[in-house]
Design a protein around this motif. Structure first.
Motif, PDB file in Angstrom:
ATOM      1  N   GLU A  17      31.355 -11.958  13.154  1.00 62.02           N
ATOM      2  CA  GLU A  17      32.275 -12.949  13.716  1.00 62.02           C
ATOM      3  C   GLU A  17      33.704 -12.420  13.803  1.00 62.02           C
ATOM      4  O   GLU A  17      34.476 -12.830  14.676  1.00 62.02           O
ATOM      5  CB  GLU A  17      32.236 -14.234  12.887  1.00 62.02           C
ATOM      6  CG  GLU A  17      31.007 -15.082  13.151  1.00 62.02           C
ATOM      7  CD  GLU A  17      30.858 -15.452  14.622  1.00 62.02           C
ATOM      8  OE1 GLU A  17      31.862 -15.909  15.217  1.00 62.02           O
ATOM      9  OE2 GLU A  17      29.763 -15.284  15.177  1.00 62.02           O
ATOM     10  N   LYS A  73      35.344  -8.310  19.936  1.00 59.00           N
ATOM     11  CA  LYS A  73      35.071  -9.708  20.282  1.00 59.00           C
ATOM     12  C   LYS A  73      36.335 -10.557  20.217  1.00 59.00           C
ATOM     13  O   LYS A  73      36.525 -11.494  21.011  1.00 59.00           O
ATOM     14  CB  LYS A  73      34.000 -10.265  19.339  1.00 59.00           C
ATOM     15  CG  LYS A  73      33.566 -11.688  19.642  1.00 59.00           C
ATOM     16  CD  LYS A  73      32.451 -12.094  18.686  1.00 59.00           C
ATOM     17  CE  LYS A  73      31.978 -13.517  18.964  1.00 59.00           C
ATOM     18  NZ  LYS A  73      30.873 -13.897  18.044  1.00 59.00           N
ATOM     19  N   ASN A  74      37.233 -10.222  19.284  1.00 60.96           N
ATOM     20  CA  ASN A  74      38.441 -11.005  19.086  1.00 60.96           C
ATOM     21  C   ASN A  74      39.688 -10.342  19.653  1.00 60.96           C
ATOM     22  O   ASN A  74      40.804 -10.837  19.451  1.00 60.96           O
ATOM     23  CB  ASN A  74      38.639 -11.271  17.583  1.00 60.96           C
ATOM     24  CG  ASN A  74      37.533 -12.131  17.006  1.00 60.96           C
ATOM     25  OD1 ASN A  74      37.477 -13.327  17.249  1.00 60.96           O
ATOM     26  ND2 ASN A  74      36.629 -11.513  16.251  1.00 60.96           N
ATOM     27  N   GLN A 109      35.870 -13.275  23.952  1.00 59.47           N
ATOM     28  CA  GLN A 109      35.005 -14.255  23.295  1.00 59.47           C
ATOM     29  C   GLN A 109      34.150 -14.995  24.315  1.00 59.47           C
ATOM     30  O   GLN A 109      32.968 -15.247  24.079  1.00 59.47           O
ATOM     31  CB  GLN A 109      35.863 -15.234  22.485  1.00 59.47           C
ATOM     32  CG  GLN A 109      36.602 -14.588  21.326  1.00 59.47           C
ATOM     33  CD  GLN A 109      37.423 -15.578  20.522  1.00 59.47           C
ATOM     34  OE1 GLN A 109      37.191 -16.776  20.586  1.00 59.47           O
ATOM     35  NE2 GLN A 109      38.367 -15.075  19.754  1.00 59.47           N
ATOM     36  N   ARG A 110      34.732 -15.308  25.466  1.00 60.94           N
ATOM     37  CA  ARG A 110      33.945 -15.954  26.520  1.00 60.94           C
ATOM     38  C   ARG A 110      32.901 -14.996  27.074  1.00 60.94           C
ATOM     39  O   ARG A 110      31.779 -15.409  27.418  1.00 60.94           O
ATOM     40  CB  ARG A 110      34.873 -16.447  27.635  1.00 60.94           C
ATOM     41  CG  ARG A 110      35.769 -17.596  27.202  1.00 60.94           C
ATOM     42  CD  ARG A 110      36.357 -18.329  28.391  1.00 60.94           C
ATOM     43  NE  ARG A 110      37.323 -17.514  29.106  1.00 60.94           N
ATOM     44  CZ  ARG A 110      38.633 -17.505  28.826  1.00 60.94           C
ATOM     45  NH1 ARG A 110      39.097 -18.235  27.831  1.00 60.94           N
ATOM     46  NH2 ARG A 110      39.451 -16.763  29.544  1.00 60.94           N
ATOM     47  N   GLN A 133      30.058 -15.005  24.790  1.00 62.30           N
ATOM     48  CA  GLN A 133      29.303 -16.249  24.960  1.00 62.30           C
ATOM     49  C   GLN A 133      28.403 -16.175  26.191  1.00 62.30           C
ATOM     50  O   GLN A 133      27.258 -16.649  26.161  1.00 62.30           O
ATOM     51  CB  GLN A 133      30.276 -17.422  25.081  1.00 62.30           C
ATOM     52  CG  GLN A 133      30.984 -17.767  23.792  1.00 62.30           C
ATOM     53  CD  GLN A 133      32.051 -18.839  23.975  1.00 62.30           C
ATOM     54  OE1 GLN A 133      32.319 -19.274  25.098  1.00 62.30           O
ATOM     55  NE2 GLN A 133      32.666 -19.265  22.879  1.00 62.30           N
TER      56      GLN A 133
END
Length: 240
Positions: free
Chosen positions: A215, A220-221, A227-228, A231
């Motif tokens: 996470e 990813k961040n 982040q999208r 997803q």
């Protein structure tokens, strides 16, 4: 970050190669001698109409260059791969490929029929050879990445290649977030103006499993847009 090292090969300068990488694997590239260039394209092997989109990759991450943390986007808003390690901090994805005419003009005309392994390959034709292996043609060639190459603009907007940007041993690692068909070549960058000798530099490729995405993953961040993208990948693989 390679969790395991399962395969290693070296692509000679002026060479080309392709491979299908599975989701959750990683590829580490090493510029063995310095001043190398690796042109690379990405396709979805399940739907070859989905391919790397350089404009979206740059636009959604608000950048002109690629480095650690950046993700490589498809034209469907999904992420092919993330740059999880990078010793250089600058890679080009705006300048495309060398062509037969520019290669002949700078380094002389040589072909495989007469010169065998001492011929002068160009990035455009190298990609066409790899594309043909999967039933793809010139119409399927997208704008590519040029790993290890730094391109800068002067005050007039003229682009030039930074000499000696990549030193011997420079590395980057890609973690694949989708099953991805990877095509690559080790031909000179289109803005490489050296005229003494054809600049053919070998590149080592190491393949293995990647560390799982957490996470707090840096890529990813790195941007909210990433982040999208992750997803979108999760939705694509839902139920598989």
């Amino acid at each position: 970050m390679l969790k395991t090292l399962d395969y290693t090969t070296t692509i000679a300068g002026g060479g080309h190669w392709s491979i299908r990488m599975a989701r959750g694997t990683a590829m580490r590239l090493t510029d063995l001698n310095g001043t190398g260039n690796v042109g690379m394209l990405f396709y979805n092997p399940e739907n070859l109409l989905e391919r790397y989109n350089a404009p979206d990759t740059l636009k959604c991450q608000h950048t002109f260059k690629l480095n650690k943390g950046h993700c490589l986007y498809s034209d469907m808003g999904r992420i092919f791969a993330s740059i999880v390690e990078d010793s250089l901090g600058w890679h080009d994805t705006v300048c495309g490929n060398s062509t037969p005419s520019m290669t002949e003009q700078r380094w002389g005309k040589r072909d495989y029929q007469h010169d065998r392994n001492h011929w002068h390959q160009n990035g455009h034709d190298a990609f066409l050879v790899e594309l043909a292996k999967y039933g793809l043609t010139l119409a399927d060639m997208a704008a590519n990445v040029n790993w290890f190459s730094k391109v800068v603009a002067d005050d007039s907007g003229v682009l030039s290649l930074s000499p000696n940007h990549s030193v011997a041993g420079s590395q980057l690692t890609l973690r694949f977030e989708m099953d991805t068909l990877v095509m690559l070549h080790t031909c000179p960058h289109p803005l490489d103006m050296r005229t003494d000798d054809y600049p053919a530099q070998p590149v080592k490729i190491e393949l293995g499993l990647a560390e799982p995405v957490q996470e707090d993953d840096f890529c990813k961040n790195f941007r909210p847009e990433n982040q999208r993208g992750f997803q979108n990948n999760a939705l694509y693989y839902l139920g598989r």
